[in-house]
Enzyme design. Structure first.
Site, PDB file in Angstrom:
ATOM      1  N   THR A  27     -14.038  11.471 -25.335  1.00 21.95           N
ATOM      2  CA  THR A  27     -15.007  10.808 -24.472  1.00 21.95           C
ATOM      3  C   THR A  27     -15.651   9.664 -25.250  1.00 21.95           C
ATOM      4  O   THR A  27     -15.444   9.511 -26.451  1.00 21.95           O
ATOM      5  CB  THR A  27     -16.117  11.774 -24.010  1.00 21.95           C
ATOM      6  OG1 THR A  27     -16.825  12.246 -25.168  1.00 21.95           O
ATOM      7  CG2 THR A  27     -15.546  12.959 -23.263  1.00 21.95           C
ATOM      8  N   ALA A  60     -16.904  13.828 -29.515  1.00 20.67           N
ATOM      9  CA  ALA A  60     -18.232  13.433 -29.041  1.00 20.67           C
ATOM     10  C   ALA A  60     -18.717  12.275 -29.916  1.00 20.67           C
ATOM     11  O   ALA A  60     -18.843  12.424 -31.136  1.00 20.67           O
ATOM     12  CB  ALA A  60     -19.199  14.616 -29.128  1.00 20.67           C
ATOM     13  N   VAL A  86     -16.736  14.890 -34.308  1.00 16.10           N
ATOM     14  CA  VAL A  86     -17.691  13.781 -34.275  1.00 16.10           C
ATOM     15  C   VAL A  86     -16.930  12.454 -34.326  1.00 16.10           C
ATOM     16  O   VAL A  86     -16.175  12.182 -35.264  1.00 16.10           O
ATOM     17  CB  VAL A  86     -18.687  13.873 -35.449  1.00 16.10           C
ATOM     18  CG1 VAL A  86     -19.652  12.688 -35.407  1.00 16.10           C
ATOM     19  CG2 VAL A  86     -19.455  15.192 -35.393  1.00 16.10           C
ATOM     20  N   LYS A  87     -17.146  11.654 -33.305  1.00 15.14           N
ATOM     21  CA  LYS A  87     -16.442  10.374 -33.164  1.00 15.14           C
ATOM     22  C   LYS A  87     -17.299   9.269 -33.767  1.00 15.14           C
ATOM     23  O   LYS A  87     -18.432   9.035 -33.333  1.00 15.14           O
ATOM     24  CB  LYS A  87     -16.174  10.117 -31.679  1.00 15.14           C
ATOM     25  CG  LYS A  87     -15.070   9.133 -31.373  1.00 15.14           C
ATOM     26  CD  LYS A  87     -14.800   9.144 -29.875  1.00 15.14           C
ATOM     27  CE  LYS A  87     -13.701   8.186 -29.491  1.00 15.14           C
ATOM     28  NZ  LYS A  87     -13.522   8.166 -28.013  1.00 15.14           N
ATOM     29  N   VAL A  88     -16.754   8.587 -34.777  1.00 13.72           N
ATOM     30  CA  VAL A  88     -17.512   7.633 -35.589  1.00 13.72           C
ATOM     31  C   VAL A  88     -16.838   6.266 -35.544  1.00 13.72           C
ATOM     32  O   VAL A  88     -15.616   6.175 -35.683  1.00 13.72           O
ATOM     33  CB  VAL A  88     -17.584   8.124 -37.059  1.00 13.72           C
ATOM     34  CG1 VAL A  88     -18.389   7.154 -37.911  1.00 13.72           C
ATOM     35  CG2 VAL A  88     -18.180   9.532 -37.127  1.00 13.72           C
TER      36      VAL A  88
END
Length: 217
Positions: A27, A60, A86-88
């Protein structure tokens, strides 16, 4: 190759999951906004709802752009569910944060990758996934799938463990081409996944089988 669905729409996630081939979800803030999700509490609850449907990796995305902010936000996101990744973003402080997350056992997805050099940095920092945006590269008159091929070649040579997650998929052909050149994961809209089902000869053949079956009654 793993299949992730790229959406925040719960109905589409359920439909893809019911196919039995779904391996995860990605997402981003744009997808959340498209579903009318507003406010941190609502966003976090939506991630929880997604994790309740798909017991698999769910990316996310942080919205902070400084090291301290990314780390703090990422730590909180990771508490939502064990499957949260965790999307960075691919920025200097993002790379620093990915290294911190790696050292502290938090899985990461390095997003907005558009070059092999960026993919090397993400892998060196220990990213779980790296997300080259092939559709956007195509929009710039470059070949996005060729970038997947280049990264795949480099990762094999250097024995990087980071998985290549082909993102910004626009159609079923993108999925097939990414599989050909070594993508570990494709994240796609539901329409692209369902597009793999389609072939006119399948429709013609099925119609003939049904016609012959009816003639035997």
């Amino acid at each position: 190759m793993k299949f992730f669905i790229d959406t925040a729409n719960l109905a589409q996630i359920k439909e893809a999951n019911e196919l039995g081939i779904l391996d995860g979800v990605t997402t981003n803030p744009s997808l959340m906004a498209k579903e009318g999700i507003k406010g941190n509490d609502a966003v976090w609850q939506h991630y929880k709802d997604i994790c309740d449907i798909v017991h698999a990796p769910v990316s996310a995305e942080v919205i902070s752009t400084d090291f301290a902010g990314i780390v703090e936000e990422g730590k909180k996101l990771a508490t939502i569910d064990p499957n949260i990744v965790v999307k960075v973003p691919m920025i200097k402080d993002g790379i620093k944060a990915i290294k911190w997350f790696t050292d502290n056992g938090i899985k990461t997805n390095c997003t907005l990758v558009f070059s092999a050099g960026q993919a090397i940095l993400a892998a060196k920092a220990g990213a779980t996934y790296v997300s080259p945006f092939i559709g956007r590269i195509d929009d710039s008159s470059w070949d996005g799938v060729e970038l997947i091929s280049q990264i795949s070649h480099i990762y094999r040579l250097q024995q990087f463990k980071t998985e290549i997650l082909a993102a910004s998929i626009r159609n079923a052909l993108h999925i097939v081409r990414c599989a050909e050149v070594g993508a570990d994961v494709c994240t796609c809209p539901l329409d692209s996944i369902l597009g793999l089902l389609k072939h006119p000869l399948t429709d013609i053949g099925l119609a003939k089988f049904l016609e012959d079956a009816n003639s035997m009654k």
